[in-house]
Design an enzyme around this catalytic site. Structure first.
Site, PDB file in Angstrom:
ATOM      1  N   MET A  17       0.863  -1.193   0.000  1.00  0.00           N
ATOM      2  CA  MET A  17       0.000   0.000   0.000  1.00  0.00           C
ATOM      3  C   MET A  17       0.891   1.231   0.000  1.00  0.00           C
ATOM      4  SD  MET A  17      -3.109  -0.959   2.628  1.00  0.00           S
ATOM      5  CE  MET A  17      -2.107  -1.699   3.904  1.00  0.00           C
ATOM      6  N   GLN A  70       7.966  -4.082  -5.030  1.00  0.00           N
ATOM      7  CA  GLN A  70       7.042  -3.981  -6.161  1.00  0.00           C
ATOM      8  C   GLN A  70       7.487  -2.868  -7.093  1.00  0.00           C
ATOM      9  OE1 GLN A  70       2.942  -2.240  -6.101  1.00  0.00           O
ATOM     10  NE2 GLN A  70       2.361  -4.363  -6.418  1.00  0.00           N
ATOM     11  N   CYS A 100      -2.795  -1.589  -9.528  1.00  0.00           N
ATOM     12  CA  CYS A 100      -3.107  -0.258  -9.022  1.00  0.00           C
ATOM     13  C   CYS A 100      -4.089   0.448  -9.960  1.00  0.00           C
ATOM     14  CB  CYS A 100      -1.822   0.554  -8.906  1.00  0.00           C
ATOM     15  SG  CYS A 100      -2.141   2.180  -8.251  1.00  0.00           S
ATOM     16  N   ASN A 203      -6.815 -11.798  -2.525  1.00  0.00           N
ATOM     17  CA  ASN A 203      -6.770 -10.482  -1.883  1.00  0.00           C
ATOM     18  C   ASN A 203      -8.097  -9.755  -2.104  1.00  0.00           C
ATOM     19  OD1 ASN A 203      -5.658  -7.338  -2.962  1.00  0.00           O
ATOM     20  ND2 ASN A 203      -5.534  -7.925  -0.814  1.00  0.00           N
ATOM     21  N   GLY A 227      -4.755  -5.876   3.286  1.00  0.00           N
ATOM     22  CA  GLY A 227      -4.292  -4.496   3.189  1.00  0.00           C
ATOM     23  C   GLY A 227      -4.945  -3.619   4.235  1.00  0.00           C
ATOM     24  N   ARG A 228      -6.103  -3.046   3.891  1.00  0.00           N
ATOM     25  CA  ARG A 228      -6.710  -2.018   4.737  1.00  0.00           C
ATOM     26  C   ARG A 228      -7.022  -2.499   6.144  1.00  0.00           C
ATOM     27  NH1 ARG A 228     -11.142  -0.766   0.438  1.00  0.00           N
ATOM     28  NH2 ARG A 228     -10.754  -2.995   0.184  1.00  0.00           N
TER      29      ARG A 228
HETATM   30  C1  LIG Z   1      -3.651   3.307   0.467  1.00  0.00           C
HETATM   31  C2  LIG Z   1      -3.495   2.165  -0.495  1.00  0.00           C
HETATM   32  C3  LIG Z   1      -2.360   2.088  -1.293  1.00  0.00           C
HETATM   33  C4  LIG Z   1      -2.190   1.022  -2.181  1.00  0.00           C
HETATM   34  N1  LIG Z   1      -1.038   0.930  -2.910  1.00  0.00           N
HETATM   35  C5  LIG Z   1      -0.817  -0.160  -3.688  1.00  0.00           C
HETATM   36  C6  LIG Z   1       0.436  -0.343  -4.339  1.00  0.00           C
HETATM   37  O1  LIG Z   1       1.380   0.452  -4.219  1.00  0.00           O
HETATM   38  N2  LIG Z   1       0.572  -1.458  -5.124  1.00  0.00           N
HETATM   39  C7  LIG Z   1      -0.437  -2.379  -5.260  1.00  0.00           C
HETATM   40  O2  LIG Z   1      -0.266  -3.367  -5.970  1.00  0.00           O
HETATM   41  N3  LIG Z   1      -1.615  -2.229  -4.645  1.00  0.00           N
HETATM   42  C8  LIG Z   1      -1.814  -1.163  -3.850  1.00  0.00           C
HETATM   43  N4  LIG Z   1      -2.988  -1.050  -3.157  1.00  0.00           N
HETATM   44  C9  LIG Z   1      -3.998  -2.140  -3.238  1.00  0.00           C
HETATM   45  C10 LIG Z   1      -3.789  -3.172  -2.115  1.00  0.00           C
HETATM   46  O3  LIG Z   1      -2.539  -3.826  -2.244  1.00  0.00           O
HETATM   47  C11 LIG Z   1      -4.908  -4.221  -2.100  1.00  0.00           C
HETATM   48  O4  LIG Z   1      -4.882  -4.904  -3.318  1.00  0.00           O
HETATM   49  C12 LIG Z   1      -6.290  -3.599  -1.901  1.00  0.00           C
HETATM   50  O5  LIG Z   1      -6.285  -2.638  -0.863  1.00  0.00           O
HETATM   51  C13 LIG Z   1      -7.344  -4.684  -1.576  1.00  0.00           C
HETATM   52  O6  LIG Z   1      -7.006  -5.364  -0.392  1.00  0.00           O
HETATM   53  P1  LIG Z   1      -7.732  -5.023   1.021  1.00  0.00           P
HETATM   54  O7  LIG Z   1      -9.201  -5.099   0.800  1.00  0.00           O
HETATM   55  O8  LIG Z   1      -7.215  -6.068   1.972  1.00  0.00           O
HETATM   56  O9  LIG Z   1      -7.318  -3.632   1.397  1.00  0.00           O
HETATM   57  C14 LIG Z   1      -3.199   0.018  -2.284  1.00  0.00           C
HETATM   58  C15 LIG Z   1      -4.335   0.120  -1.477  1.00  0.00           C
HETATM   59  C16 LIG Z   1      -4.494   1.163  -0.585  1.00  0.00           C
HETATM   60  C17 LIG Z   1      -5.728   1.211   0.283  1.00  0.00           C
END
Ligand SMILES: Cc1cc2nc3c(=O)[nH]c(=O)nc-3n(C[C@H](O)[C@H](O)[C@H](O)COP(=O)(O)O)c2cc1C
Length: 346
Positions: A17, A70, A100, A203, A227-228
């Protein structure tokens, strides 16, 4: 669970993230039960590699192996160079960002936009694998289910990526068009798992031990990525690990323990970012840590006005000490009556 030569302690992963999963946060999550963590994305644009932001992201001092970085970009050659650059700085696994949804990554449509151009996406995978394989570094891929509802090509792309030498695929169960709206679906993740021989990671929206178990069962995935739900609650990994192993729930952590983890996290955070940037970027982590606690919202608002690291840390200490006086275990529902008193103390 293995990624190439790297044996992982478990199958619970922290999601990359940007702006969140920096080295201090990854370290904390790993200490609290995550078996694997991927860095925030590093751009393939060379002109940005010397920027403070990118050089901080490429700093892995003291990080527990395996170090996974990444990379994000659109040009195969640049992505291969970015992989080599990060391997030189300690990366042991390179993850390609095809997940992303941000409009612009690296000045152009990148991230999940690459899923719309399958030949272009595979050209990137091939170039990165060619740069990493001679150095014994596995390449992984993080993607969504597709571009939009009518273009769910995760299975096709994942198969092609496996054929091109990718060692693991992570699928966030939403399309690019969904952004973070709606619910993640796991049928496509299950279809990717069924189609591949390499490990597949599920995920999206995993926020409890029960959900982690349900997603593992529904998809047959080799691991889950969170993630979140780890924001402000990095101990979710040990809660899930305990539930998967025993079928029972861990009690909430002790308030004093949470205080100690947050203090350690903040010290690490300030050390990486320095005083000015550190005090500002720590606010979100503190806000997440206190949001569900009695008085948390009022404390967060007051804390956001502090602009000195030591003062910020003292405020956090005072907040948690007051909370520990009345709650040995971390409470989760804020009784409104407590909020003002705790905010004043802080
Ligand atoms: C603040 C934030 C930043 C993120 N940055 C990236 C990132 O740099 N690279 C990536 O592949 N996914 C990124 N994501 C997506 C997360 O890796 C993940 O796929 C997504 O939040 C869904 O998972 P979750 O429901 O457990 O949060 C980001 C998500 C959030 C909320």
């Amino acid at each position: 669970m293995r990624i190439g030569p790297h044996e992982l302690p478990n199958h619970l992963f922290v999601a990359p993230m940007a702006g969140v999963t920096d080295r201090p946060f990854r370290t904390l999550c790993k200490r609290l039960g995550a078996g694997y963590a991927v860095s925030e994305m590093v751009t393939s644009r060379k002109d940005l590699w010397n920027s403070l932001k990118t050089s901080r992201r490429a700093d892995h001092t003291g990080e527990t192996a395996p170090i996974a970085v990444q990379i994000a970009g659109t040009e195969p050659g640049m992505m291969a160079e970015a992989a080599a650059y990060n391997i030189d700085r300690g990366a042991q696994i390179i993850d390609i960002n095809m997940g992303c949804p941000a409009k612009k990554v690296c000045n152009k449509w990148a991230g999940s936009a690459l899923m719309r151009d399958e030949p272009g996406a595979i050209a990137i995978v091939e170039a990165v694998v060619a740069a990493c394989a001679p150095r014994g570094v596995p390449v992984t891929l993080k993607m969504r289910t597709g571009w939009c509802d009518t273009e769910r090509n995760a299975v096709t792309l994942a198969r092609a990526a496996e054929a091109a030498g990718v060692a693991m695929v992570t699928v966030h169960g939403r399309t690019r068009e969904q952004g973070y709206k709606g619910q993640a679906e796991y049928e496509t993740v299950a279809a990717v798992k069924a189609a591949l021989g390499i490990p597949v990671v599920a995920n999206g929206d995993i926020d409890s031990p029960e959900k982690a178990l349900a997603v593992l069962q529904a998809t047959g995935a080799d691991a889950v990525m969170i993630g979140r739900a780890a924001q402000g609650r990095p101990w979710i990994f040990r809660e899930i690990a305990h539930f998967l192993a025993t079928g029972t729930h861990l009690p909430p952590p002790e308030t004093r323990e949470v205080q100690a983890w947050l203090t350690e996290h903040l010290r690490d955070h300030y050390a990486l970012y320095g005083e000015d940037a550190g005090v500002r970027s720590a606010r979100k982590h503190i806000g997440w840590a206190v949001r569900a606690l009695p008085g948390g919202e009022a404390f967060r608002a007051a804390m956001n006005t502090l602009d000195d690291c030591e003062v910020q840390l003292r405020a956090v200490t005072t907040f948690f000490e007051a909370l520990a006086d009345t709650h040995r275990l971390l409470p989760s529902t804020p009784p409104a009556a407590n909020q003002d008193a705790l905010a004043q103390k802080a």
